[in-house]
Design a protein around this motif. Structure first.
Motif, PDB file in Angstrom:
ATOM      1  N   SER A  12       1.205  -1.270   0.178  1.00 24.49           N
ATOM      2  CA  SER A  12       0.205  -0.026   0.429  1.00 24.49           C
ATOM      3  C   SER A  12       1.013   0.564   0.039  1.00 24.49           C
ATOM      4  CB  SER A  12      -1.110  -0.113   0.986  1.00 24.49           C
ATOM      5  OG  SER A  12      -1.883   1.636   0.976  1.00 24.49           O
ATOM      6  N   LYS A  13       2.404   1.420   0.907  1.00 17.55           N
ATOM      7  CA  LYS A  13       2.718   1.962   0.797  1.00 17.55           C
ATOM      8  C   LYS A  13       3.558   2.817  -0.355  1.00 17.55           C
ATOM      9  CE  LYS A  13       3.527   1.484   5.314  1.00 17.55           C
ATOM     10  NZ  LYS A  13       4.407   1.079   6.499  1.00 17.55           N
ATOM     11  N   GLN A  14       3.334   1.525  -1.512  1.00 19.41           N
ATOM     12  CA  GLN A  14       4.151   2.070  -2.435  1.00 19.41           C
ATOM     13  C   GLN A  14       3.421   2.698  -3.935  1.00 19.41           C
ATOM     14  OE1 GLN A  14       5.888  -2.003  -2.859  1.00 19.41           O
ATOM     15  NE2 GLN A  14       7.069  -1.910  -1.346  1.00 19.41           N
ATOM     16  N   ARG A  15       2.476   1.802  -3.293  1.00 21.79           N
ATOM     17  CA  ARG A  15       0.863   2.742  -4.609  1.00 21.79           C
ATOM     18  C   ARG A  15       0.598   4.095  -4.336  1.00 21.79           C
ATOM     19  NH1 ARG A  15       0.820  -0.211  -8.702  1.00 21.79           N
ATOM     20  NH2 ARG A  15      -1.256   0.445  -9.116  1.00 21.79           N
ATOM     21  N   PRO A  16       0.805   4.190  -5.592  1.00 19.72           N
ATOM     22  CA  PRO A  16       0.008   6.367  -5.855  1.00 19.72           C
ATOM     23  C   PRO A  16      -1.324   6.042  -6.042  1.00 19.72           C
ATOM     24  CG  PRO A  16       0.307   5.122  -7.759  1.00 19.72           C
ATOM     25  CD  PRO A  16       1.308   4.002  -7.131  1.00 19.72           C
ATOM     26  N   GLU A  17      -1.684   7.263  -5.027  1.00 23.59           N
ATOM     27  CA  GLU A  17      -3.357   7.860  -4.839  1.00 23.59           C
ATOM     28  C   GLU A  17      -3.561   7.101  -6.408  1.00 23.59           C
ATOM     29  OE1 GLU A  17      -4.267   7.222  -1.654  1.00 23.59           O
ATOM     30  OE2 GLU A  17      -2.642   6.915  -0.907  1.00 23.59           O
ATOM     31  N   ARG A  18      -5.357   7.229  -5.707  1.00 25.43           N
ATOM     32  CA  ARG A  18      -5.818   7.446  -7.606  1.00 25.43           C
ATOM     33  C   ARG A  18      -5.759   8.762  -7.516  1.00 25.43           C
ATOM     34  NH1 ARG A  18     -11.674   4.593  -9.323  1.00 25.43           N
ATOM     35  NH2 ARG A  18     -10.334   2.610  -8.884  1.00 25.43           N
ATOM     36  N   GLN A  82      -3.793  -1.013   6.596  1.00 29.05           N
ATOM     37  CA  GLN A  82      -3.034   0.701   5.732  1.00 29.05           C
ATOM     38  C   GLN A  82      -3.766   1.027   4.506  1.00 29.05           C
ATOM     39  OE1 GLN A  82       0.003   1.659   6.827  1.00 29.05           O
ATOM     40  NE2 GLN A  82       0.108   3.636   5.371  1.00 29.05           N
ATOM     41  N   GLN A  83      -4.431  -0.593   4.053  1.00 34.27           N
ATOM     42  CA  GLN A  83      -5.109   0.369   2.634  1.00 34.27           C
ATOM     43  C   GLN A  83      -6.658   0.828   2.963  1.00 34.27           C
ATOM     44  OE1 GLN A  83      -3.888  -0.629  -0.869  1.00 34.27           O
ATOM     45  NE2 GLN A  83      -3.521  -3.023  -0.138  1.00 34.27           N
ATOM     46  N   LEU A  84      -7.146  -0.144   3.722  1.00 32.39           N
ATOM     47  CA  LEU A  84      -8.963   0.432   4.605  1.00 32.39           C
ATOM     48  C   LEU A  84      -7.924   1.584   4.656  1.00 32.39           C
ATOM     49  CD1 LEU A  84     -10.134  -2.731   6.139  1.00 32.39           C
ATOM     50  CD2 LEU A  84     -11.121  -2.207   3.930  1.00 32.39           C
ATOM     51  N   GLY A  85      -7.314   2.553   5.918  1.00 32.62           N
ATOM     52  CA  GLY A  85      -7.300   3.918   6.322  1.00 32.62           C
ATOM     53  C   GLY A  85      -7.283   4.435   4.917  1.00 32.62           C
ATOM     54  N   ALA A  86      -6.065   4.135   4.203  1.00 32.47           N
ATOM     55  CA  ALA A  86      -6.486   5.052   3.372  1.00 32.47           C
ATOM     56  C   ALA A  86      -7.935   5.275   2.244  1.00 32.47           C
ATOM     57  CB  ALA A  86      -5.214   4.724   2.147  1.00 32.47           C
ATOM     58  N   SER A 164       4.986 -14.354  -5.191  1.00 32.07           N
ATOM     59  CA  SER A 164       4.611 -12.681  -5.443  1.00 32.07           C
ATOM     60  C   SER A 164       5.374 -12.019  -4.698  1.00 32.07           C
ATOM     61  CB  SER A 164       3.341 -12.311  -5.656  1.00 32.07           C
ATOM     62  OG  SER A 164       3.049 -11.934  -7.063  1.00 32.07           O
ATOM     63  N   TYR A 165       6.281 -11.492  -4.917  1.00 30.07           N
ATOM     64  CA  TYR A 165       7.186 -10.495  -4.186  1.00 30.07           C
ATOM     65  C   TYR A 165       7.356  -8.568  -4.100  1.00 30.07           C
ATOM     66  CZ  TYR A 165       9.559 -15.100  -4.753  1.00 30.07           C
ATOM     67  OH  TYR A 165      10.937 -16.184  -4.718  1.00 30.07           O
ATOM     68  N   ILE A 166       6.704  -9.005  -2.922  1.00 31.64           N
ATOM     69  CA  ILE A 166       6.796  -7.381  -2.640  1.00 31.64           C
ATOM     70  C   ILE A 166       7.995  -6.634  -1.905  1.00 31.64           C
ATOM     71  CG2 ILE A 166       5.313  -5.308  -1.331  1.00 31.64           C
ATOM     72  CD1 ILE A 166       3.289  -7.796  -1.193  1.00 31.64           C
ATOM     73  N   PRO A 167       9.004  -5.475  -2.315  1.00 26.46           N
ATOM     74  CA  PRO A 167      10.224  -5.108  -1.940  1.00 26.46           C
ATOM     75  C   PRO A 167      10.149  -4.461  -1.013  1.00 26.46           C
ATOM     76  CG  PRO A 167       9.927  -4.326  -4.286  1.00 26.46           C
ATOM     77  CD  PRO A 167       8.322  -5.331  -3.489  1.00 26.46           C
ATOM     78  N   ARG A 168      10.784  -4.860   0.539  1.00 23.38           N
ATOM     79  CA  ARG A 168      10.646  -3.902   1.336  1.00 23.38           C
ATOM     80  C   ARG A 168      12.130  -3.081   1.417  1.00 23.38           C
ATOM     81  NH1 ARG A 168       9.320  -8.097   6.173  1.00 23.38           N
ATOM     82  NH2 ARG A 168      10.420  -8.612   5.187  1.00 23.38           N
ATOM     83  N   GLY A 169      12.170  -2.743   2.592  1.00 24.66           N
ATOM     84  CA  GLY A 169      13.864  -2.058   2.838  1.00 24.66           C
ATOM     85  C   GLY A 169      15.213  -2.475   2.241  1.00 24.66           C
ATOM     86  N   GLU A 170      16.196  -1.620   2.236  1.00 21.01           N
ATOM     87  CA  GLU A 170      17.187  -2.061   1.144  1.00 21.01           C
ATOM     88  C   GLU A 170      17.714  -3.623   1.540  1.00 21.01           C
ATOM     89  OE1 GLU A 170      21.492   0.171   0.653  1.00 21.01           O
ATOM     90  OE2 GLU A 170      19.779   1.117  -0.253  1.00 21.01           O
ATOM     91  N   ASP A 171      18.098  -3.406   3.097  1.00 20.99           N
ATOM     92  CA  ASP A 171      18.065  -4.773   3.658  1.00 20.99           C
ATOM     93  C   ASP A 171      17.072  -5.495   4.560  1.00 20.99           C
ATOM     94  OD1 ASP A 171      20.767  -3.381   3.920  1.00 20.99           O
ATOM     95  OD2 ASP A 171      20.055  -1.551   5.916  1.00 20.99           O
ATOM     96  N   GLN A 172      16.243  -5.665   3.902  1.00 22.63           N
ATOM     97  CA  GLN A 172      14.851  -6.443   4.270  1.00 22.63           C
ATOM     98  C   GLN A 172      14.881  -7.217   3.516  1.00 22.63           C
ATOM     99  OE1 GLN A 172      12.200  -3.531   5.640  1.00 22.63           O
ATOM    100  NE2 GLN A 172      11.794  -4.897   6.994  1.00 22.63           N
ATOM    101  N   ASP A 173      14.663  -8.854   3.143  1.00 24.42           N
ATOM    102  CA  ASP A 173      14.086  -9.627   2.655  1.00 24.42           C
ATOM    103  C   ASP A 173      12.725  -8.842   1.710  1.00 24.42           C
ATOM    104  OD1 ASP A 173      16.399 -11.065   2.406  1.00 24.42           O
ATOM    105  OD2 ASP A 173      15.339 -12.437   4.130  1.00 24.42           O
ATOM    106  N   PRO A 174      12.337  -9.358   0.626  1.00 24.92           N
ATOM    107  CA  PRO A 174      11.304  -9.107   0.471  1.00 24.92           C
ATOM    108  C   PRO A 174       9.767  -9.576   0.864  1.00 24.92           C
ATOM    109  CG  PRO A 174      12.258 -10.346  -1.442  1.00 24.92           C
ATOM    110  CD  PRO A 174      13.173  -9.894  -0.499  1.00 24.92           C
TER     111      PRO A 174
END
Length: 222
Positions: A12-18, A82-86, A164-174
């Protein structure tokens, strides 16, 4: 469910708003595809104003909000806080819109009304085991009700349950979630196996431009 919710919160944090408006200047609209201002709209659901519809994997709620805005009773379900909050922040004022945090199968197995349509736009149908989700949807659809979903067509040779892999932080596994990829004829067979009729599965071509991946759209009747 906790790990899945965390994965989709990350997404959710990576997706642009509509956008505030679409290409026609509308503040709400329905979009089955991954492309702006492309493809069919809410007419695929075959539901009139006053009808009860369910969005499984509603994300940030734009499609469900549109259905409520045109007079339907729209219920959205998503596992991600997070998605529902938005969704609540942007669309929570919309009359006729109801939002729930739950995974799709658990929500469908709860006692409740039958729906005129159940749909998924790159949502829970793509990311839930068909053997669990499809019969649960079938049970909650009124006779003659419509199930419609869209997702990316499968990569040739990569069918069934995929990672399906969702990227996270630079030092975190997806984060990893499962998705189910099938060719159109396999979706037709699966849906018929679970009691659906009038099944139509097709790939809608991408609009003119550099991207060429179409959108798989599947329609079926209870």
């Amino acid at each position: 469910m906790a790990d899945t919710a965390i994965a989709w919160d990350t997404y959710s944090k990576q997706r642009p708003e509509r956008r505030a408006t679409n290409g026609r200047g509308e503040t709400t609209w329905f979009n089955w595809t991954q492309y702006s201002d492309h493809g069919p709209g809410a007419e695929l659901l075959g539901v009139q104003a006053g009808g009860l519809v369910l969005d499984v994997g509603c994300g940030k709620g734009g499609n469900a909000a549109h259905l409520a805005a045109i007079g339907m009773r729209a219920v959205g379900v998503d596992v991600s806080p997070q998605q529902l909050g938005a969704a609540r922040e942007r669309w929570g004022h919309t009359p006729g819109l109801e939002l729930h945090q739950a995974d799709a199968v658990s929500f469908l197995r709860q006692p409740g009304p039958q729906f005129d349509a159940v749909y998924s736009v790159y949502g829970a149908v793509w990311f839930s085991a068909p053997a669990e989700l499809l019969p649960a949807i079938r049970e909650r659809l009124r006779p003659g009700g419509q199930m419609v979903f869209s997702q990316r067509p499968p990569v040739e040779g990569c069918y069934g349950c995929q990672a399906s892999y969702i990227p996270r932080g630079e030092d975190q596994d997806p984060a990893v979630v499962r998705r189910w990829d099938y060719e159109p004829d396999v979706w037709v067979s699966l849906l018929k196996e679970y009691g659906f009729t009038e099944v139509l599965a097709r790939v809608l071509a991408a609009p003119p431009g550099p991207r060429t991946v179409g959108t798989l759209i599947v329609q079926a009747q209870a």
